[in-house]
Design a protein around this motif. Structure first.
Motif, PDB file in Angstrom:
ATOM      1  N   SER A  89       1.067   5.124   1.429  1.00  0.00           N
ATOM      2  CA  SER A  89       0.956   3.874   0.690  1.00  0.00           C
ATOM      3  C   SER A  89       1.681   2.740   1.406  1.00  0.00           C
ATOM      4  CB  SER A  89       1.515   4.059  -0.719  1.00  0.00           C
ATOM      5  OG  SER A  89       1.454   2.849  -1.444  1.00  0.00           O
ATOM      6  N   LEU A  90       2.886   3.003   1.901  1.00  0.00           N
ATOM      7  CA  LEU A  90       3.658   1.970   2.587  1.00  0.00           C
ATOM      8  C   LEU A  90       2.995   1.562   3.902  1.00  0.00           C
ATOM      9  CD1 LEU A  90       7.277   3.346   1.977  1.00  0.00           C
ATOM     10  CD2 LEU A  90       6.092   1.493   0.763  1.00  0.00           C
ATOM     11  N   ILE A  91       2.523   2.552   4.645  1.00  0.00           N
ATOM     12  CA  ILE A  91       1.827   2.243   5.904  1.00  0.00           C
ATOM     13  C   ILE A  91       0.559   1.437   5.631  1.00  0.00           C
ATOM     14  CG2 ILE A  91       0.588   3.264   7.854  1.00  0.00           C
ATOM     15  CD1 ILE A  91       2.559   5.608   7.712  1.00  0.00           C
ATOM     16  N   GLY A  92      -0.167   1.824   4.573  1.00  0.00           N
ATOM     17  CA  GLY A  92      -1.386   1.096   4.221  1.00  0.00           C
ATOM     18  C   GLY A  92      -1.117  -0.350   3.853  1.00  0.00           C
ATOM     19  N   VAL A  93      -0.031  -0.589   3.137  1.00  0.00           N
ATOM     20  CA  VAL A  93       0.329  -1.966   2.776  1.00  0.00           C
ATOM     21  C   VAL A  93       0.654  -2.774   4.027  1.00  0.00           C
ATOM     22  CG1 VAL A  93       2.042  -3.380   1.585  1.00  0.00           C
ATOM     23  CG2 VAL A  93       1.100  -1.363   0.458  1.00  0.00           C
ATOM     24  N   ALA A  94       1.381  -2.167   4.975  1.00  0.00           N
ATOM     25  CA  ALA A  94       1.711  -2.863   6.224  1.00  0.00           C
ATOM     26  C   ALA A  94       0.443  -3.161   7.026  1.00  0.00           C
ATOM     27  CB  ALA A  94       2.674  -2.008   7.049  1.00  0.00           C
ATOM     28  N   GLN A  95      -0.461  -2.203   7.098  1.00  0.00           N
ATOM     29  CA  GLN A  95      -1.722  -2.431   7.823  1.00  0.00           C
ATOM     30  C   GLN A  95      -2.535  -3.522   7.148  1.00  0.00           C
ATOM     31  OE1 GLN A  95      -3.227   1.604   7.656  1.00  0.00           O
ATOM     32  NE2 GLN A  95      -2.650   1.989   9.795  1.00  0.00           N
ATOM     33  N   PHE A  96      -2.563  -3.508   5.826  1.00  0.00           N
ATOM     34  CA  PHE A  96      -3.297  -4.539   5.087  1.00  0.00           C
ATOM     35  C   PHE A  96      -2.722  -5.923   5.370  1.00  0.00           C
ATOM     36  CE2 PHE A  96      -3.668  -7.284   1.367  1.00  0.00           C
ATOM     37  CZ  PHE A  96      -5.042  -7.306   1.183  1.00  0.00           C
ATOM     38  N   ALA A  97      -1.392  -6.034   5.418  1.00  0.00           N
ATOM     39  CA  ALA A  97      -0.764  -7.330   5.684  1.00  0.00           C
ATOM     40  C   ALA A  97      -1.163  -7.862   7.060  1.00  0.00           C
ATOM     41  CB  ALA A  97       0.756  -7.192   5.581  1.00  0.00           C
ATOM     42  N   ILE A  98      -1.236  -6.968   8.051  1.00  0.00           N
ATOM     43  CA  ILE A  98      -1.641  -7.388   9.401  1.00  0.00           C
ATOM     44  C   ILE A  98      -3.095  -7.863   9.396  1.00  0.00           C
ATOM     45  CG2 ILE A  98      -2.037  -6.579  11.753  1.00  0.00           C
ATOM     46  CD1 ILE A  98       0.314  -4.650  11.342  1.00  0.00           C
TER      47      ILE A  98
END
Length: 223
Positions: A89-98
């Motif tokens: 979930s945390l990695i996905g949020v970071a990827q989404f922000a990029i």
């Protein structure tokens, strides 16, 4: 005999004129479509382009979908007592922000690069820098053709030119429409990165975007 000869010549001239008109019409239509391809080779995908009213809607919708996906993923991770689910979930949020911040700029750059490579390939392989100037046949004067057999062959080739023109039109229209849709909806697909079961959404859209962007280059290589 004289009347028969005159009548036969009239029929032959009409036959030749009919098939030559098909050839000329096919040649004209193909050149027209090719000139459109030059104009549509690099569609405007920027934030100030035709989709400027759609981007805000899809980007904010992507944020809402991301929130739902994060909640679902956290719930799954808590139920399974799995730290990897929370990390996903945390990695996905970071990827989404990029992706949220750089997707449109990246899309514009890739489409521009695809257009540049296409022109370079055309110059190297076809000897031209635009579709409009490309002539796959040697120039000749159709008015000098009086043989019915030759005119028939040219007419049939003219029908092939019609098919080729329509095919090129469908390819370029489908490609530009696909680019617009994928670029506008990719942030929504990127929201799925925060969930283990939906993270493939974005990567499928990512691959389809690149396939659509480099379609003209593939057409040049095949041609």
């Amino acid at each position: 005999d004289v009347l028969g000869s005159i009548a036969g010549q009239i029929v032959t001239n009409g036959w030749v004129a009919m098939w030559l008109s098909i050839w000329n019409a096919g040649q004209w239509l193909l050149q027209l479509i090719l000139s459109w391809m030059d104009a549509w080779l690099t569609p405007d995908l920027s934030a100030s382009g035709p989709a400027r009213t759609i981007y805000p809607v899809t980007f904010w919708l992507a944020g809402a979908v991301l929130l739902v996906m994060v909640i679902v993923q956290i719930g799954i991770a808590a139920g399974r007592r799995d730290g990897r689910g929370l990390a996903r979930s945390l990695i996905g949020v970071a990827q989404f922000a990029i992706i949220w911040g750089g997707w449109i700029g990246y899309s514009v750059a890739i489409v521009a690069a695809a257009g540049g490579l296409t022109h370079s390939a055309m110059k190297s392989l076809m000897g031209v820098t635009s579709w409009r100037s490309w002539e796959p046949w040697k120039p000749f004067d159709p008015s000098e053709i009086t043989d019915a057999g030759v005119a028939t062959v040219l007419g049939l080739m003219g029908l092939l030119l019609w098919i080729a023109a329509i095919g090129h039109l469908l390819v370029i229209l489908t490609r530009d429409a696909a680019l617009m849709v994928i670029v506008a909806t990719a942030p929504i697909a990127a929201a799925g990165l925060a969930n283990e079961t939906t993270r493939a959404w974005f990567w499928k859209a990512f691959r389809w975007f690149h396939a659509a962007a480099f379609t003209p280059l593939l057409v040049v290589l095949v041609t």
